[in-house]
Design a protein around this motif. Structure first.
Motif, PDB file in Angstrom:
ATOM      1  N   GLY A  48       0.799  -1.225   0.000  1.00 18.26           N
ATOM      2  CA  GLY A  48       0.000   0.000   0.000  1.00 18.26           C
ATOM      3  C   GLY A  48       0.825   1.265   0.000  1.00 18.26           C
ATOM      4  N   SER A  49       2.115   1.159   0.323  1.00 15.11           N
ATOM      5  CA  SER A  49       2.954   2.369   0.305  1.00 15.11           C
ATOM      6  C   SER A  49       4.425   1.999   0.141  1.00 15.11           C
ATOM      7  N   GLY A  50       5.237   3.023  -0.030  1.00 19.84           N
ATOM      8  CA  GLY A  50       6.694   2.884  -0.011  1.00 19.84           C
ATOM      9  C   GLY A  50       7.265   1.852  -0.966  1.00 19.84           C
ATOM     10  N   ILE A  51       8.152   1.027  -0.444  1.00 19.32           N
ATOM     11  CA  ILE A  51       8.877   0.042  -1.266  1.00 19.32           C
ATOM     12  C   ILE A  51       7.902  -0.966  -1.883  1.00 19.32           C
ATOM     13  N   GLY A  52       6.951  -1.424  -1.078  1.00 21.11           N
ATOM     14  CA  GLY A  52       5.996  -2.421  -1.576  1.00 21.11           C
ATOM     15  C   GLY A  52       5.156  -1.883  -2.715  1.00 21.11           C
ATOM     16  N   ALA A 104      -1.168  -6.643  -1.184  1.00 22.28           N
ATOM     17  CA  ALA A 104      -1.577  -7.019   0.181  1.00 22.28           C
ATOM     18  C   ALA A 104      -1.161  -5.936   1.158  1.00 22.28           C
ATOM     19  N   ASP A 105      -2.109  -5.468   1.945  1.00 17.69           N
ATOM     20  CA  ASP A 105      -1.752  -4.468   2.962  1.00 17.69           C
ATOM     21  C   ASP A 105      -2.850  -4.414   4.022  1.00 17.69           C
ATOM     22  N   VAL A 106      -2.440  -4.101   5.237  1.00 18.64           N
ATOM     23  CA  VAL A 106      -3.398  -3.914   6.325  1.00 18.64           C
ATOM     24  C   VAL A 106      -4.145  -2.589   6.150  1.00 18.64           C
ATOM     25  N   GLY A 124      -5.649  -6.927   4.843  1.00 13.81           N
ATOM     26  CA  GLY A 124      -5.589  -7.722   6.062  1.00 13.81           C
ATOM     27  C   GLY A 124      -4.220  -7.635   6.712  1.00 13.81           C
ATOM     28  N   ASP A 125      -4.110  -8.310   7.842  1.00 12.00           N
ATOM     29  CA  ASP A 125      -2.877  -8.317   8.636  1.00 12.00           C
ATOM     30  C   ASP A 125      -2.086  -9.586   8.281  1.00 12.00           C
ATOM     31  N   VAL A 126      -0.848  -9.411   7.833  1.00 14.74           N
ATOM     32  CA  VAL A 126      -0.045 -10.574   7.417  1.00 14.74           C
ATOM     33  C   VAL A 126       0.177 -11.580   8.545  1.00 14.74           C
ATOM     34  N   ASN A 137       7.840 -10.706   0.607  1.00  7.50           N
ATOM     35  CA  ASN A 137       7.506 -10.485   2.021  1.00  7.50           C
ATOM     36  C   ASN A 137       8.122  -9.153   2.445  1.00  7.50           C
ATOM     37  N   ASN A 138       7.340  -8.097   2.255  1.00 10.31           N
ATOM     38  CA  ASN A 138       7.877  -6.742   2.433  1.00 10.31           C
ATOM     39  C   ASN A 138       7.244  -5.983   3.600  1.00 10.31           C
ATOM     40  N   ALA A 139       6.054  -6.364   4.031  1.00  9.26           N
ATOM     41  CA  ALA A 139       5.390  -5.618   5.112  1.00  9.26           C
ATOM     42  C   ALA A 139       6.298  -5.606   6.342  1.00  9.26           C
ATOM     43  N   ILE A 162      15.577  -4.194  18.537  1.00 13.29           N
ATOM     44  CA  ILE A 162      14.669  -5.302  18.209  1.00 13.29           C
ATOM     45  C   ILE A 162      14.341  -5.315  16.715  1.00 13.29           C
ATOM     46  N   TYR A 163      14.308  -4.135  16.107  1.00 13.76           N
ATOM     47  CA  TYR A 163      14.093  -4.081  14.651  1.00 13.76           C
ATOM     48  C   TYR A 163      15.228  -4.838  13.949  1.00 13.76           C
ATOM     49  N   GLY A 164      16.467  -4.527  14.335  1.00 14.68           N
ATOM     50  CA  GLY A 164      17.620  -5.202  13.730  1.00 14.68           C
ATOM     51  C   GLY A 164      17.573  -6.704  13.984  1.00 14.68           C
ATOM     52  N   SER A 173      14.923  -8.528  14.388  1.00 14.31           N
ATOM     53  CA  SER A 173      13.870  -9.141  13.550  1.00 14.31           C
ATOM     54  C   SER A 173      14.362  -9.312  12.119  1.00 14.31           C
ATOM     55  N   LYS A 174      15.139  -8.345  11.629  1.00  9.77           N
ATOM     56  CA  LYS A 174      15.627  -8.422  10.248  1.00  9.77           C
ATOM     57  C   LYS A 174      16.760  -9.446  10.123  1.00  9.77           C
ATOM     58  N   ALA A 175      17.597  -9.551  11.184  1.00  9.24           N
ATOM     59  CA  ALA A 175      18.638 -10.587  11.189  1.00  9.24           C
ATOM     60  C   ALA A 175      17.981 -11.967  11.163  1.00  9.24           C
ATOM     61  N   PRO A 188      17.833  -2.980   2.368  1.00  9.06           N
ATOM     62  CA  PRO A 188      17.928  -1.555   2.023  1.00  9.06           C
ATOM     63  C   PRO A 188      18.636  -0.754   3.107  1.00  9.06           C
ATOM     64  N   GLY A 189      19.231   0.350   2.673  1.00 11.80           N
ATOM     65  CA  GLY A 189      19.743   1.342   3.620  1.00 11.80           C
ATOM     66  C   GLY A 189      18.605   2.274   3.990  1.00 11.80           C
ATOM     67  N   VAL A 190      18.823   3.570   3.858  1.00 14.32           N
ATOM     68  CA  VAL A 190      17.761   4.518   4.211  1.00 14.32           C
ATOM     69  C   VAL A 190      16.965   4.845   2.948  1.00 14.32           C
ATOM     70  N   VAL A 191      15.658   4.620   3.033  1.00 13.54           N
ATOM     71  CA  VAL A 191      14.786   4.803   1.871  1.00 13.54           C
ATOM     72  C   VAL A 191      13.847   5.973   2.152  1.00 13.54           C
ATOM     73  N   GLY A 192      13.584   6.759   1.129  1.00 15.37           N
ATOM     74  CA  GLY A 192      12.744   7.952   1.298  1.00 15.37           C
ATOM     75  C   GLY A 192      11.265   7.616   1.383  1.00 15.37           C
ATOM     76  N   THR A 193      10.872   6.930   2.458  1.00 17.63           N
ATOM     77  CA  THR A 193       9.453   6.640   2.716  1.00 17.63           C
ATOM     78  C   THR A 193       9.112   7.217   4.091  1.00 17.63           C
ATOM     79  N   ASN A 194       7.862   7.058   4.502  1.00 21.07           N
ATOM     80  CA  ASN A 194       7.469   7.576   5.821  1.00 21.07           C
ATOM     81  C   ASN A 194       7.780   6.616   6.961  1.00 21.07           C
TER      82      ASN A 194
HETATM   83  N1  LIG Z   1      12.254   2.898   4.729  1.00 19.02           N
HETATM   84  C1  LIG Z   1      13.468   2.442   5.035  1.00 19.02           C
HETATM   85  O1  LIG Z   1      14.422   3.233   5.249  1.00 19.02           O
HETATM   86  C2  LIG Z   1      13.716   0.953   5.117  1.00 19.02           C
HETATM   87  C3  LIG Z   1      15.041   0.515   5.237  1.00 19.02           C
HETATM   88  C4  LIG Z   1      15.303  -0.844   5.304  1.00 19.02           C
HETATM   89  C5  LIG Z   1      14.256  -1.749   5.260  1.00 19.02           C
HETATM   90  N2  LIG Z   1      12.990  -1.293   5.175  1.00 19.02           N
HETATM   91  C6  LIG Z   1      11.914  -2.299   5.147  1.00 19.02           C
HETATM   92  O2  LIG Z   1      11.167  -2.147   3.958  1.00 19.02           O
HETATM   93  C7  LIG Z   1       9.846  -2.624   4.167  1.00 19.02           C
HETATM   94  C8  LIG Z   1       8.863  -1.598   3.633  1.00 19.02           C
HETATM   95  O3  LIG Z   1       9.095  -0.371   4.284  1.00 19.02           O
HETATM   96  P1  LIG Z   1       8.671   1.047   3.680  1.00 19.02           P
HETATM   97  O4  LIG Z   1       9.803   1.954   3.912  1.00 19.02           O
HETATM   98  O5  LIG Z   1       8.130   0.872   2.334  1.00 19.02           O
HETATM   99  O6  LIG Z   1       7.540   1.440   4.737  1.00 19.02           O
HETATM  100  P2  LIG Z   1       6.042   1.919   4.573  1.00 19.02           P
HETATM  101  O7  LIG Z   1       5.584   2.217   5.959  1.00 19.02           O
HETATM  102  O8  LIG Z   1       5.921   2.950   3.510  1.00 19.02           O
HETATM  103  O9  LIG Z   1       5.294   0.603   4.057  1.00 19.02           O
HETATM  104  C9  LIG Z   1       5.048  -0.495   4.895  1.00 19.02           C
HETATM  105  C10 LIG Z   1       3.692  -1.052   4.528  1.00 19.02           C
HETATM  106  O10 LIG Z   1       3.494  -2.255   5.288  1.00 19.02           O
HETATM  107  C11 LIG Z   1       2.155  -2.285   5.726  1.00 19.02           C
HETATM  108  N3  LIG Z   1       2.048  -3.136   6.896  1.00 19.02           N
HETATM  109  C12 LIG Z   1       2.591  -2.929   8.119  1.00 19.02           C
HETATM  110  N4  LIG Z   1       2.230  -3.916   8.949  1.00 19.02           N
HETATM  111  C13 LIG Z   1       1.433  -4.766   8.240  1.00 19.02           C
HETATM  112  C14 LIG Z   1       0.748  -5.962   8.557  1.00 19.02           C
HETATM  113  N5  LIG Z   1       0.796  -6.480   9.792  1.00 19.02           N
HETATM  114  N6  LIG Z   1       0.029  -6.577   7.585  1.00 19.02           N
HETATM  115  C15 LIG Z   1      -0.036  -6.040   6.334  1.00 19.02           C
HETATM  116  N7  LIG Z   1       0.590  -4.904   5.980  1.00 19.02           N
HETATM  117  C16 LIG Z   1       1.318  -4.267   6.929  1.00 19.02           C
HETATM  118  C17 LIG Z   1       1.841  -0.805   6.030  1.00 19.02           C
HETATM  119  O11 LIG Z   1       0.438  -0.571   6.098  1.00 19.02           O
HETATM  120  C18 LIG Z   1       2.542  -0.096   4.908  1.00 19.02           C
HETATM  121  O12 LIG Z   1       1.689   0.104   3.789  1.00 19.02           O
HETATM  122  C19 LIG Z   1       9.733  -2.921   5.659  1.00 19.02           C
HETATM  123  O13 LIG Z   1       9.868  -4.316   5.870  1.00 19.02           O
HETATM  124  C20 LIG Z   1      10.910  -2.192   6.253  1.00 19.02           C
HETATM  125  O14 LIG Z   1      11.359  -2.804   7.447  1.00 19.02           O
HETATM  126  C21 LIG Z   1      12.678   0.036   5.080  1.00 19.02           C
END
Ligand SMILES: NC(=O)c1ccc[n+]([C@@H]2O[C@H](COP(=O)([O-])OP(=O)(O)OC[C@H]3O[C@@H](n4cnc5c(N)ncnc54)[C@H](O)[C@@H]3O)[C@@H](O)[C@H]2O)c1
Length: 262
Positions: free
Chosen positions: A19-23, A40-42, A65-67, A92-94, A159-161, A163-165, A190-196
């Motif tokens: 629904g947003s960002g990378i996905g 797929a998005d919550v 829905g919730d993954v 698997n990006n959520a 804890i974020y790190g 979970s990703k490890a 990814p490193g730092v991505v321009g999302t919210n």
């Molecule tokens: N933005 C960064 O700098 C960055 C860096 C490294 C990794 N990541 C990873 O990239 C992925 C995407 O991040 P993004 O930056 O696009 O963030 P984002 O917040 O723009 O997008 C995340 C999306 O996941 C959805 N989501 C969250 N929990 C959910 C659930 N339980 N079920 C279904 N959908 C759910 C949100 O509604 C949102 O649309 C994440 O796994 C994040 O950890 C992001």
């Protein structure tokens, strides 16, 4: 995009967190290259993504829905097979981020929530999707990890790190076990991505001025000089889903503008 190897024609993919960002960027790119996408998005923002794909002549369906919910996860798999005839790619990006001032100030609730969304759901959806992925004959799972927890630690991100490890560790063994069954498994980091993603979480406890000061110092540590655009991450996801990556499995590709590697 032209070229046989990077075409995704005929490939049906689930993209979580689309629904947003990378996905969102990954879903749009997969569709542009001829694939079909279960968005797929919550959040209901996924409806707009699916609508935009279809307006551009692509194939997409939104499932909200919730993954972490296994009946929803099964619905995603069933939707791909019913609507598009197969499941060939699982992204698997959520993910979620819960910051804490330090690891000892991280609450048990945040540990459980973060591990559930960022790790457990990756495991559960992959397991549920496996029969359909195997039936594809040439399937690819791409798990979104992070440079944090793979290459570096970062204050507030314990804890974020972790979970990703865990996602990286899971993926390496899945890749070996599934190699003979027509399913490749890779991660992106990814490193730092321009999302919210970070901004929304950081602003819960900090001011915009603090955010801007931190951003300036982070940017100065990135050799390529900018945050990643979501499309720059989506390019790597699309590659890993495609037959161009047919000999790539068990890898974690760092996409961080040189942040951790130079
Ligand atoms: N933005 C960064 O700098 C960055 C860096 C490294 C990794 N990541 C990873 O990239 C992925 C995407 O991040 P993004 O930056 O696009 O963030 P984002 O917040 O723009 O997008 C995340 C999306 O996941 C959805 N989501 C969250 N929990 C959910 C659930 N339980 N079920 C279904 N959908 C759910 C949100 O509604 C949102 O649309 C994440 O796994 C994040 O950890 C992001």
């Amino acid at each position: 995009m032209s070229g046989q190897a990077t075409s995704l024609r005929g490939r049906a993919c689930i993209v979580t967190g689309a629904g947003s960002g990378i996905g969102r960027a990954a879903a749009m790119m997969i569709a542009e290259r001829g694939g079909s996408v279960v968005v797929a998005d919550v959040s209901d923002s996924g409806a707009e993504v699916a609508a935009e794909i279809m307006e551009r002549g692509g194939q997409a369906v939104f499932a909200q829905g919730d993954v972490c919910d296994s009946s929803y996860a099964q619905e995603l798999v069933d939707t791909s097979v019913a609507q598009f005839g197969s499941l060939d790619g699982l992204v698997n990006n959520a993910g979620i981020l819960r910051l804490a001032d330090s690891f000892e100030l991280t609450t048990d609730e945040h540990v459980a929530e973060t591990m559930r969304v960022n790790f457990q759901a990756v495991f559960s959806l992959s397991r549920l999707a496996l029969p359909a992925l195997e039936a594809s004959g040439s399937a690819s799972i791409v798990n979104t990890a992070s440079m944090v927890g793979f290459r570096i630690g970062m204050p507030g991100h314990a804890i974020y790190g972790a979970s990703k490890a865990a996602v990286v560790g899971l993926s390496m063994t899945m890749a070996i076990e599934l190699a003979g069954r027509g399913v490749r498994v890779n991660c992106i980091a990814p490193g730092v991505v321009g999302t919210n993603f970070y901004v929304d979480e950081y602003l819960k406890e900090h001011s915009r001025a603090e955010l801007e000061a931190g951003s300036a110092s982070t940017l100065s540590a990135i050799p390529l000089g900018t945050y990643a655009a979501p499309t720059q991450i989506a390019e790597v996801i699309a590659f890993l889903i495609s037959d161009a990556a047919s000999y790539v499995t068990g890898q974690t590709l760092v996409i961080d503008g040189g942040y951790t590697g130079i």
